[in-house]
Design an enzyme around this catalytic site. Structure first.
Site, short mmCIF file in Angstrom:
data_model
loop_
_atom_site.label_atom_id
_atom_site.label_comp_id
_atom_site.label_asym_id
_atom_site.label_seq_id
_atom_site.Cartn_x
_atom_site.Cartn_y
_atom_site.Cartn_z
CD GLN A 213 4.95 -0.44 -5.56
OE1 GLN A 213 5.86 -0.44 -4.74
NE2 GLN A 213 4.11 -1.48 -5.64
CG PHE A 244 10.84 -4.57 -5.06
CD1 PHE A 244 10.79 -5.45 -6.12
CD2 PHE A 244 11.89 -3.66 -4.99
CE1 PHE A 244 11.78 -5.44 -7.10
CE2 PHE A 244 12.88 -3.64 -5.96
CZ PHE A 244 12.82 -4.53 -7.01
CD GLU A 248 0.17 -1.07 -1.87
OE1 GLU A 248 0.93 -2.04 -1.94
OE2 GLU A 248 -1.05 -1.18 -1.64
NE ARG A 326 -2.57 -10.52 -0.31
CZ ARG A 326 -3.02 -11.10 -1.43
NH1 ARG A 326 -2.48 -12.23 -1.86
NH2 ARG A 326 -3.98 -10.56 -2.13
NE ARG A 358 8.30 -10.12 -6.53
CZ ARG A 358 9.30 -10.20 -7.39
NH1 ARG A 358 10.50 -9.81 -7.05
NH2 ARG A 358 9.12 -10.65 -8.61
CG PHE A 360 0.21 -7.01 0.93
CD1 PHE A 360 0.74 -5.74 0.86
CD2 PHE A 360 -1.09 -7.15 1.42
CE1 PHE A 360 0.00 -4.62 1.24
CE2 PHE A 360 -1.84 -6.04 1.81
CZ PHE A 360 -1.29 -4.77 1.72
CB THR A 463 -7.82 -9.28 0.85
OG1 THR A 463 -6.95 -8.30 1.43
CG2 THR A 463 -7.01 -10.52 0.51
CB ALA A 532 -2.54 -7.29 -4.94
CD GLU A 734 1.89 -9.63 -4.23
OE1 GLU A 734 0.83 -9.85 -4.86
OE2 GLU A 734 1.92 -9.09 -3.12
#
Lengths: 787, 491
Positions: A213, A244, A248, A326, A358, A360, A463, A532, A734
């Protein structure tokens, strides 16, 4: 495919925004012709890698005898830490705490310590088993229940959010209680496992096909590991078989090793771990222990809340900092906490390093908030929905100016939760079914039903503010066909399609004229992860920006060539009106080319308004919020804890959707995935620190037969983004995931019925049949105990 | 015997295939992807649990040709002799037009990432050929062995209901060409034993049961492979050597089911799917159980004989068969012996089977009319999950309402499938009422000391197991109130 003939008289293009297009690859998916990396024809002489995993949980490696491995049939090479030519580190946040291959010390069972390169995958897999590794065991900890979140080792600095004086507010409150919740992690179980194929080029060059990703990060990690500049590394990905969040950062390792081997042997190298290795050696959703204390009044108004979110992060930081942040950003869910103190503890454990998934961390924060609501409701003997409604943020437009500040001091400006809840409460017949369920339970000895309606508010934006940027590259060819590329990746969510719809809309050409192309670091550099929920928001805007640049040049060109003012150049479906005449889009493009007009543009976008000061815990980390709610009813067998979901109703908003069919799929799929997380998906480590649920035979994601028997999903047709997002749409990746909370709370409601709803079930997650039965037993015991 | 043949022969999509070099542990999935470059069939788990590798295998049964979905990842090449293998590439053929199953999946947004999709297409294709207008329950059953992580299945369900509006199953190529394919498959049959390779790298498909007995006498250390839903994982996950491998799944004499004097005889090669109709009709309590063993692909391959022979403590068929008083016939050379199934299980991983001996058939008595029989499987996830605990109960009441006899057997509670003798003792001769049952529930601790593992804790197993007796009791009282959660359509 036949060549597209555009309709020059059309009222509307086919495939623009706000149309329910089918996934661009759907025909290929169903035919088996969609190419995933393992399906690509391999260059002649391709070698195959397999990782050798640690069989100790925390230990010093005293001896690594790989003689038999090297001698095994087909083995070409065995890589160890010393064979990493550059930096032996793939820490995505620069904390230098995650080696490509462990060097002398292992910190979890299953950590990669060597990598076999062989002529075939089968040979590599068999050779790995011949390694003789000796360890000197060190003490280990896998469960955070044994740790002190205030004192024990953290992998990354914690975060504290506070507004008002929570301790004083709780102390002064007429009623208060405290508790603890255990919340499990989750395996991504993307159907396509991790894979990387590296193809060496000349000089330092290497091209990597990686199921990732985050192609730019793979590029950077490979360049660090090889000790070469980023410009020598190209990373390409056409599609993933699911991500998902699991792809990442977790693809870095496979890409780096494939690249190292490819450069050593001047041959292409593919690494595709077996499913069990994939599940053992790559990170998962963080599990949490949530300590909470709440002060409230007799009406159920919450006056102050204090949270400690302790997370099992594993042996390295990976993304645990932003994930646990988060969790705090969502410890309010849809609720206004008048005074709040929330703290994270990203704890070090001897387990695989947990990562993005997903939501996070957001869903974990929200589950904590909903537990607090449950506690208050049971303490007062009220329906949890009543407590929820009482504590919502002030509705947008209300004059309740002080009821819309979050724990991180951002003002909630777009709250629509009251409307969503009111509509869902009505459409799901909540009140009537509440009465029916009560009657049913009175007449059923063993089977008990439960009902719950839970809300969702999800903050949209990375963020880490700098991630909120995107690039795109758009070419228009002389026949009027368009080539589209951007930094987002396709993992099934329909991002490529949505961005293509935006470009088609911009040029006013049929969607078929826009060619979707694989994401590659060579076309759009320095991209952010597709994560995100930001894919369409960021890349859609960047692509729109690129298209507008070209359109602008075409407009100027037409205005000059045809001697009409700019405002008399209009892009109509598949044609352009210039003054009083209309010419096909392709003709204008051709004329512009002959006049040496640039027909290619790099687009760019950065999200406005957002800022975040982590040290102060203040700012506006989110551009906007997405809202939804779900209502679920379950039946529980109180003899075994087994259950089924009888019905779920969902109302979710996605703004002025770019593609409602795609968004509906995201909402349905997100709900089921969230439900799985909170019900049957259980990660289980044994007393030796080994993960024992590492394949679908032992790790149970939902099946078709786990769906709610009745499943009504509606997208709010009145929704539109408050901010000027791409065509006023809202992110959808998400936000639907935490809708699964309604199932956990419906189970809790059914459990509560065995003690006449007088005791809070404190049902932990995942609420497997076992946890449900044990909660039932505990409630029965407590109810029987003399007061 | 018609001699020995040194090749396996089958049909792949439209093409006749004859292979003389096949490893005993070569899987269909690897062969399709690596040797034939048919890469529409995906590897998701390599253990028969996710369905991404689903293909159809058509085999002759009686005079007909029956297609079933199977997991190519754990299907060995040696087991394909005389079959028709159909992959996703065959559906669309060479045309632009999609197959009805495919078009429905496209139009109803049934794919997102698309990786599981070819497997779903194949499972739905198999269902549609048999049941063109399926119920929700039928679709869910057909998809028990297919995992999707993106869609939440709802769109796939909508597509499944719509397939018949895109075409008629009767006009599907596999229906139209069935006669032709049947003839071609019949022509492949020559009654020969198949032997490929030499020494340990050998695979054998015996010509029949007598031939199997003869081969096994010579090769007592060989691995007997019936459905390969267990042996497949020895290879793909544990990398165990299985040669020489003897494939018995296609032997007609082991695929027979018969009934005589209220005893059903099930040959060792009968799959769960093949046994389902008879079992669910004659012993209705077994129907729902068989429906929850593996997924459809596993039931189309796996055999009851294999489930017994491998002796797993969490095999789902031995407990109910023990409760029913089943007998087992084993065969070695020309000698046959029949023993109570219960005595077959000696200890963990140890069964009463001699080297060179094989399980030939199991004989299952149909419950007496007056008897009450039930079996309950408890799992973390309802379908396609391995048992946490499974209890089977066979009750005979005397005229005075006391327990004349009861046989209770469990899986997942000990190192073997095991009777709950102490519980039985506490019940026999007593009045069949809740007080008796509650007293007997205390006896479970004498019979079982379950373990804690990833499927369940010891405490949960113990508690759920004894609660099943209470459920059984209440069920026998004829109550109308629901006693189990169910997937039947919502009210």
């Amino acid at each position: 495919m036949t060549k597209h003939v555009p309709d020059l008289k059309a009222q509307k293009i086919s495939g623009g925004v706000a149309s329910d297009q089918r996934h661009d690859s759907a025909h290929k998916h169903v035919s088996g012709t969609a190419v995933y990396i393992d399906d690509m024809p391999e260059p002649a002489g391709t070698l195959h890698g397999c990782l050798g995993l640690s069989t100790a949980t925390h230990a010093t490696i005293t001896k690594m005898d790989l003689v038999a491995v090297r001698a095994a049939p087909g083995v070409v090479d065995v890589l160890t830490a010393k064979d990493v030519p550059g930096e032996n580190d793939i820490s995505p946040t620069g904390r230098h705490d995650e080696p490509v291959l462990a060097d002398g010390k292992v910190e979890f069972y299953g950590q990669p310590i060597f990598c076999v390169i062989a002529e075939t995958r089968e040979q590599a897999r068999r050779a790995v088993r011949l390694a003789k590794v000796e360890y000197e065991q060190l003490p280990f900890v896998t469960d955070i229940g044994a740790l002190d979140p205030r004192k024990d080792k953290l992998v990354t600095p914690p975060l504290t959010l506070k507004r008002g004086d929570a301790a004083a507010a709780i102390k002064a409150a007429p009623r208060r209680l405290k508790g603890k919740m255990r919340l499990g992690g989750q395996e991504h179980f993307y159907l396509e496992g991790h894979i990387a194929m590296a193809v060496p080029g000349e000089d330092h060059d290497v091209t990597i096909y990686s199921s990732t990703q985050h192609p730019s990060e793979v590029q950077h990690m490979v360049s660090h590991a090889l000790g070469i500049p980023s410009n020598a590394v190209t990373v390409e990905i056409r599609r993933m078989g699911g991500g998902f969040g699991g792809k990442e950062t977790q693809g870095n390792q496979f890409a780096a090793l494939a690249a190292i081997a490819a450069k050593r042997h001047h041959r292409a190298v593919k690494i595709r771990p077996d499913r069990d290795d994939d599940m053992i050696a790559t990170g998962k959703r963080h599990d949490f222990l949530i300590d909470y204390e709440v002060g409230f009044d007799d009406d159920g108004n919450i006056l102050g809340v204090d949270f400690m979110f302790a997370a099992r992060c594993g042996f390295s930081s990976d993304l645990s900092g932003p994930v646990t942040d988060r969790a705090l950003f969502h410890c309010d869910n849809t609720y206004f906490w008048p005074a709040v103190h929330a703290q994270s503890a990203p704890l070090y454990t001897n387990t695989v390093s947990n990562t993005a998934f997903r939501g996070f961390g957001g869903p974990q924060g929200m589950v904590g908030a909903e537990r607090v609501i449950d506690e208050v409701a049971f303490a007062l003997g009220k329906d949890p929905l009543e407590i929820r409604k009482k504590n919502f943020y002030g509705a947008s437009g209300d004059k309740e100016g002080d009821r819309n500040i979050t724990p991180y001091h951002q003002t909630v400006e777009d709250n629509v939760i009251q409307r969503i809840i009111a509509e869902l409460e009505a459409s799901s017949n909540y009140a009537r079914r509440r009465r029916e369920i009560s009657a049913f339970n009175n007449n059923s000895r063993f089977i008990k039903r439960g009902l719950a309606l839970t809300p969702v508010k999800f903050g949209i934006s990375f963020t880490a503010t700098h991630y909120n940027q995107a690039g795109a590259l758009v070419h228009v060819y002389t026949d009027g066909s368009v080539h589209l590329n951007h930094g987002g990746t396709e993992m099934g969510q329909g991002l490529y399609l949505k961005v293509a719809q935006v470009v088609a809309e911009e040029f006013q050409i049929d969607l078929d004229q826009v060619k979707i192309t694989a994401t590659t670091t060579g076309k759009v550099p320095n991209t952010s992860a597709t994560a995100a929920s930001s894919g369409s928001d960021l890349n859609g805007m960047a692509a729109q920006n690129a298209a507008r640049q070209i359109k602008d040049r075409l407009t100027n060109f037409a205005s000059e060539k045809y001697q009409v003012p700019r405002d008399q150049v209009l892009f109509l479906p598949n044609r352009v009106r210039i003054g009083n005449q209309e010419i096909p889009f392709g003709d204008l493009v051709k004329q512009a080319y002959m006049a040496r007009i640039q027909l290619s543009a790099a687009g760019f976008y950065k999200t406005p308004k957002i800022h975040w000061n982590r040290d102060k815990g203040e700012g506006r980390p989110f551009y906007y919020f997405a809202y939804g709610a779900s209502c679920s009813e379950v039946s529980v067998d109180t003899l075994t804890g087994e259950y089924v979901v009888e019905r779920t109703d969902i109302l979710h908003e996605t703004g002025r959707s770019l593609n409602r069919a795609i968004d509906l799929g995201q909402v349905e799929g997100g709900f089921i995935q969230g439900m799985g997380w909170l019900t049957t998906e259980e990660l289980w480590w044994d007393d030796k620190g080994r993960l024992r649920t590492h394949a679908p035979s032992t790790y149970k994601i939902p099946l078709a037969s786990d769906r709610p028997k009745i499943f009504n999903v509606t997208l709010a047709d009145w929704s539109e983004a408050n901010e000027p997002t791409v065509h006023r749409s809202k992110a959808v990746g998400e936000p639907p995931f935490p809708l699964g909370m309604s199932v956990l709370h419906a189970l809790s409601d059914a459990v509560a019925s065995v003690a006449d709803h007088r005791i809070c079930p404190r049902l932990d997650a995942p609420a497997t049949p076992e946890r449900v039965l044990m909660a039932i037993e505990r409630l029965k015991r407590e109810a029987a105990r003399p007061a | 015997m018609a001699g020995i043949r040194n090749e396996i022969r089958f049909i792949l999509n439209g093409a006749d295939i004859a292979l003389t070099e096949v490893a005993p542990d070569a899987t269909l999935l690897d062969w399709l992807r690596l040797n034939r470059s048919l890469r529409g069939t995906k590897e998701g788990c390599a253990e028969g649990d996710c369905g991404a590798c689903t293909v159809l295998v058509g085999k002759l049964a009686g005079d007909g040709l029956v297609y079933g979905s199977v997991n190519a990842c754990i299907r060995f090449m040696g087991s394909l002799d005389g079959t028709h293998v159909v992959t996703v590439e065959h559906l669309r053929g060479s045309g632009e037009k999609l197959h009805p199953v495919q078009q429905a999946m496209v139009d109803f947004h049934g794919s997102q990432c698309g990786f599981c999709t070819p497997g779903f297409v194949m499972s739905l294709y198999a269902l549609w050929m048999k049941t063109p207008d399926p119920s929700n329950a039928a679709i869910e059953k057909a998809l028990q062995g297919n995992l999707c992580r993106c869609t939440g299945y709802e769109a796939i369900m909508r597509a499944a209901h719509a397939i018949s509006s895109y075409g008629k199953a009767a006009r599907d190529p596999l229906a139209v060409e069935r006669k032709d394919i049947t003839e071609r498959l019949k022509a492949l049959y020559d009654g020969a034993r198949v032997e490929i390779g030499s020494g340990k790298q050998r695979l054998i498909v015996p010509a029949g049961v007598d031939d199997l007995a003869a081969v096994l006498e010579k090769e007592p250390g060989a691995t007997i492979v019936a459905g390969s839903t267990d042996v497949g994982l020895w290879v793909t996950k544990h990398m165990r050597d299985i040669p020489p491998a003897i494939f018995i799944g296609g032997l007609d004499d082991l695929r027979a089911m018969s009934e005589k004097d209220d005893v059903i005889t099930i040959g060792a090669g009968v799959t769960y799917t093949e046994a389902f109709d008879t079992l669910s009709k004659r012993i209705p309590a077994l129907g729902p159980l068989v429906d929850r063993i593996g997924g459809e692909q596993v039931r189309n391959m796996g055999t009851i004989g294999g489930n017994i022979a491998n002796g797993s403590p969490i095999g789902d068929t031995p407990p109910p068969l023990i409760a029913l008083g089943a007998q087992l016939t084993l065969c070695k050379g020309k000698k046959r012996r029949t023993i109570p199934l219960e005595t077959f299980f000696i200890a963990y991983g140890k069964q009463d089977r001699q080297p060179g001996e094989f399980v030939e058939a199991v004989h299952v008595p149909v419950p007496a009319k007056a008897a009450k029989f039930a079996v309950y499987k408890v799992t973390k996830r309802r379908d396609e999950d391995i048992t946490a605990t499974l209890g089977a109960f066979y009750l005979t009441l005397a005229k005075d309402g006391t327990v004349a006899d009861i046989r209770i057997a469990y899986g997942g509670m000990a190192a073997t499938p095991k009777r709950a003798t102490a519980v039985e003792k506490a019940l026999i001769g007593k009045a069949w009422n809740e007080a008796t049952v509650e007293a007997a529930m205390a006896e479970y601790a004498r019979d079982f000391t379950p373990i804690t593992d990833m499927r369940a804790s010891a405490e949960y197993r113990a508690l759920a197991a004894k609660n099943l007796l209470l459920r059984f009791y209440v069920e026998t009282t004829g109550t109308k109130a629901p006693l189990q959660v169910s997937r039947s359509e919502a009210a």
